[in-house]
Every structure is written in C-alpha cells, then in structure tokens.
Design an enzyme around this catalytic site. Structure first.
Site, PDB file in Angstrom:
ATOM      1  N   HIS A  60       0.843  -1.198   0.000  1.00  0.00           N
ATOM      2  CA  HIS A  60       0.000   0.000   0.000  1.00  0.00           C
ATOM      3  C   HIS A  60       0.886   1.259   0.000  1.00  0.00           C
ATOM      4  O   HIS A  60       0.688   2.176  -0.803  1.00  0.00           O
ATOM      5  CB  HIS A  60      -0.923  -0.013   1.229  1.00  0.00           C
ATOM      6  CG  HIS A  60      -1.615   1.281   1.497  1.00  0.00           C
ATOM      7  ND1 HIS A  60      -2.920   1.520   1.135  1.00  0.00           N
ATOM      8  CD2 HIS A  60      -1.171   2.423   2.093  1.00  0.00           C
ATOM      9  CE1 HIS A  60      -3.255   2.753   1.490  1.00  0.00           C
ATOM     10  NE2 HIS A  60      -2.206   3.328   2.083  1.00  0.00           N
ATOM     11  N   GLU A  61       1.889   1.267   0.883  1.00  0.00           N
ATOM     12  CA  GLU A  61       2.781   2.433   0.975  1.00  0.00           C
ATOM     13  C   GLU A  61       3.570   2.607  -0.331  1.00  0.00           C
ATOM     14  O   GLU A  61       3.811   3.728  -0.783  1.00  0.00           O
ATOM     15  CB  GLU A  61       3.743   2.289   2.147  1.00  0.00           C
ATOM     16  CG  GLU A  61       3.063   2.156   3.510  1.00  0.00           C
ATOM     17  CD  GLU A  61       2.086   3.274   3.802  1.00  0.00           C
ATOM     18  OE1 GLU A  61       2.304   4.403   3.324  1.00  0.00           O
ATOM     19  OE2 GLU A  61       1.083   3.016   4.493  1.00  0.00           O
ATOM     20  N   HIS A  95       1.667   4.515  -2.917  1.00  0.00           N
ATOM     21  CA  HIS A  95       1.784   5.982  -2.808  1.00  0.00           C
ATOM     22  C   HIS A  95       3.035   6.463  -3.535  1.00  0.00           C
ATOM     23  O   HIS A  95       3.015   7.464  -4.238  1.00  0.00           O
ATOM     24  CB  HIS A  95       1.910   6.402  -1.335  1.00  0.00           C
ATOM     25  CG  HIS A  95       0.630   6.319  -0.574  1.00  0.00           C
ATOM     26  ND1 HIS A  95      -0.520   6.943  -0.990  1.00  0.00           N
ATOM     27  CD2 HIS A  95       0.323   5.702   0.585  1.00  0.00           C
ATOM     28  CE1 HIS A  95      -1.486   6.705  -0.102  1.00  0.00           C
ATOM     29  NE2 HIS A  95      -0.989   5.942   0.857  1.00  0.00           N
ATOM     30  N   GLU A 137      -5.656   7.302  -1.060  1.00  0.00           N
ATOM     31  CA  GLU A 137      -5.524   6.128  -0.201  1.00  0.00           C
ATOM     32  C   GLU A 137      -6.229   4.924  -0.822  1.00  0.00           C
ATOM     33  O   GLU A 137      -5.733   3.801  -0.745  1.00  0.00           O
ATOM     34  CB  GLU A 137      -6.097   6.410   1.190  1.00  0.00           C
ATOM     35  CG  GLU A 137      -5.320   7.434   1.995  1.00  0.00           C
ATOM     36  CD  GLU A 137      -3.893   6.998   2.288  1.00  0.00           C
ATOM     37  OE1 GLU A 137      -3.605   5.791   2.273  1.00  0.00           O
ATOM     38  OE2 GLU A 137      -3.052   7.874   2.524  1.00  0.00           O
TER      39      GLU A 137
END
Ligand SMILES: [Zn+2]
Length: 421
Positions: free
Chosen positions: A277-278, A281, A357
């Site tokens: 997930h990070e 970004h 997000e």
C-alpha cells in the site's frame, strides 16, 4: 469590548453543546444491515467490550477535535482583544532596535502564551488515549515530546515571521506574492529534511532487525520498481499501540519505514500488504502531488489572508489594538486567518487524500493478490487503535484522510468476490 468577549464565549459554549449532542447522541455509526456478519462488521473481529471501548474512545477523540479547533481561534482572538499581542510588540521594540531580535523575543513569549493556553487540551487528549490503552507513553515521555514540539515550532515560527514580516514591512501590497515565492523552496526543502532530521528528534530509527522480512520487503519494492536497499524500523511501542508504516523520500531514493508495533502485531503477509500500500503511494507519486497542491493552496491562502487581514484591521482595528498589518502584533491575526482557511479547505483536502488512499489499496491488491491478508491487517489496525469502523459523516468529512475501515473492507470483500468468479 467586554460584550464581544462575552458573546464569543456564549457562542463557543453553545457550539460545544451542539457538537456533544451530535457525537454522543445523534450520530449513528453502526454498519448497514447488508454487511452484518461479514469481515466489515466489527462484531466479527472485536470483543463486545472492545466494541464499546472503540465507540467511546472515538466519541471522545472526535469531541476534543471539534472543540479544540475553535478554541485555538478563541485563544488567538483573546491574545489580540486583551492587548497581549500589542504589549508584547511594545515590549520587544523597547528591548532592542534590531528587527530579528525583536521577532525572536516576540515569538518566544507568544509561543509560551499559546502553549499555556492550549496545553490542557493536549494533556486531556493524551490522557484519554492512555486511559483507553491506545497510548502507552509515560507522562515524562509525553512532556519530553511536548517540549520538543515547543522548540521545533518556535524555531519554525521565528524563521517564518522574520521572512514574512520583513516582506510585509518592505512591500505593503505585494508581500503575499513574495512570501509565497519564498515558501516554495522552503516547502520542498522541508519535505526532504523532515523524515531525516525532524522525525528522529522524537523517536529512534534503526535498520530493520528482521533480515528475512527485510529481504521480502525489498523484493516487493523491486517488483514495484522502487529503488531502495534498506528498510527502517522505528521504536514506537514505548509510546503507542497503534500501527503504522510509510515510504518517504523525494528523488532517486526511497525511505521505507515501519513502526515496531506493526512488526509485533502483524503477520508477515499482512506487513507485506501494508508495505505494498505504501509503495503504491510512492509509485503513483502522491508525495509530489501533495507538495504541488500544497504550493497552490499556499498561494491562494496568502492572497486571501492579506485581503482578509486588511479588511479586519480597517473595520475592527481598534478592537484588535491594530492599525497596520506590518506591526508584529498582527501575528495572532495572521495565524487565526490561516487556521480558519485551513479548516475550511480541509474537507476537500481530505477527500483528495481519501481518493489517493483508495488508489494505494487498489495498487496493493494488484501487487500482492492477497485480499485476505489485507482484511486481517485492517482488522488488527482497528483493534490496536480502537478506531471507528463506520464514523459519523461530519467526522469523516473533517477528520478522515483515509477511507473508513468500513469502506476499505467493502472494497476488499468485493475484490475477493471478483477473484473467485
Ligand atoms: Zn496510505
């Protein structure tokens, strides 16, 4: 004057009662019946007592948030109305004829006053987190962080005020434009130094101890085309039970950071989902978009702030003990206007953030193909932070930079479903 202060306090108290009514009695944070019994239903992964605690804890935290924002505004107004800002200015001008020293003197005492006025809220907020077992920080450690906040914020404010008021004094009309021009490289520089210089002032950073996990994270990073050869661990377990991880860094080198709480509480697969997930970004360049929109918002904010301040001083100058914007005594007014503007645009900023997000969640599922690990990771995150699964709508609008856990779970359940078919 006394009348105005009286009215301000009455309006504030009524507002607090209204907020309390909304959060504690009116708002409904149960989940739609369609989703009862699924992984999105807190009843399936929290014990009954955890459900009660998470609801109460969120209500108190939300209440403190909505009550403390206008409290800060009232504090700025009080410093102006009661003539404290004016007195500080006169005092600093008497003490020295050097502008930079006047600012240092003024900003130091102004920060002391604001800290004294706002410290009770910070302390209550910390004690609530502690009472519910979300914070594990000792009072001493909390005070050390508060002292560090004071130091960092005062130095930053000093630098900003020297430049800002230096410009206002020289360019009475166009100062906001020049201030914005100076803020651009400053913002970019700060993005670089914050993770490397500021964050380590508060917590210990060191290379990830678990080398097997590090190798797996780096393999995932390579799959996502992220240049990195270390993963950092940060010691947070002495302060909190909540979990976190992030990827920072601008340019050719990414800095992957994991809180030790995340490593202690999550299984390997779950850590890898969070990391993916990070990485999402990073790959989608959300940091760059963030910096760019911050720069645009600063431009608009400074322009509006200049107009509003001039109007306020023309119209109500005597109440504020101000007759020109270039006086150091106008600083609380500047901070007040910026804070009000910030709060007004926060619903839009939060909405954009929630969109990013969600995109990072989608990216992580594509990279790991493991919605089950994602679901259990979010359930553990909720448990550890006593987070609300489905917060009231106003809470989401003003506070949620991430989709709610409910929204994330619904998305993941749908992913699972589409994978099976
Ligand atoms: Zn994220």
């Amino acid at each position: 004057m006394k009348k105005i202060i009286g009215w301000a306090i009455i309006i504030y108290v009524l507002y607090c009662i209204g907020i309390a009514w909304y959060l504690f009695s009116f708002a409904d944070s149960s989940i739609p019946s369609k989703w009862k019994g699924t992984s999105a239903d807190p009843a399936t992964f929290l014990t009954p007592s955890e459900q009660v605690l998470s609801e109460q804890y969120s209500q108190w935290k939300n209440f403190l948030f909505f009550v403390s924002v206008p409290y800060d505004w009232l504090a700025y107004l009080a410093v102006l109305w009661l003539g404290m800002a004016k007195a500080l200015q006169t005092w600093s001008e008497k003490a020295t004829k050097w502008f930079v020293l006047q600012v240092a003197f003024y900003v130091f005492w102004f920060s002391i006053i604001m800290t004294v006025l706002t410290l009770p809220f910070d302390f209550i907020s910390y004690r609530i987190s502690w009472a519910y077992g979300v914070s594990t920080q000792s009072v001493f450690s909390w005070m050390r962080d508060e002292a560090m906040d004071f130091l960092v914020n005062t130095v930053m404010l000093f630098l900003i005020v020297v430049v800002l008021y230096g410009l206002i004094r020289r360019f009475e009309k166009r100062w906001w434009l020049y201030a914005w021009m100076v803020s651009v490289p400053f913002t970019i520089f700060f993005m670089f130094i914050q993770p490397v210089v500021i964050d380590p002032l508060y917590n210990d950073f060191y290379p990830l101890k678990d080398k097997v996990l590090e190798a797996k994270i780096l393999a995932l990073a390579e799959k996502a085309h992220i240049p990195s050869d270390h993963v950092f661990e940060v010691n947070m377990s002495e302060k909190t039970n909540t979990l976190n991880a992030y990827v920072t860094g601008i340019g050719s080198h990414a800095r992957i950071v994991l809180w030790d709480t995340t490593l202690q509480r999550l299984k390997e697969k779950e850590v890898l989902f969070i990391m993916a997930h990070e990485m999402g970004h990073y790959v989608m360049k959300h940091v760059y978009w963030g910096v760019a929109s911050y720069i645009v918002l600063t431009f608009a904010g400074l322009f509006v702030a200049g107009r509003v301040m001039n109007w306020l001083i023309r119209r109500w100058g005597e109440y504020f003990h101000l007759h020109k914007i270039s006086a150091l005594a106008s600083l609380p007014m500047f901070l007040l206007v910026i804070s009000v503007l910030n709060f007004s645009v926060s619903p839009v900023v939060n909405m954009v953030s929630r969109y990013e997000e969600h995109a990072a969640d989608e990216y992580a599922i594509k990279l790991t193909k493991d919605p089950d690990a994602a679901i259990s990771a979010f359930q553990k995150l909720t448990k550890a932070g006593l987070s609300e699964v489905n917060p009231p709508v106003f809470v989401k609008i003003f506070r949620y930079t991430h989709p709610t856990i409910f929204e994330r779970m619904v998305f993941l359940e749908k992913q699972k479903y589409s994978e099976r078919n």
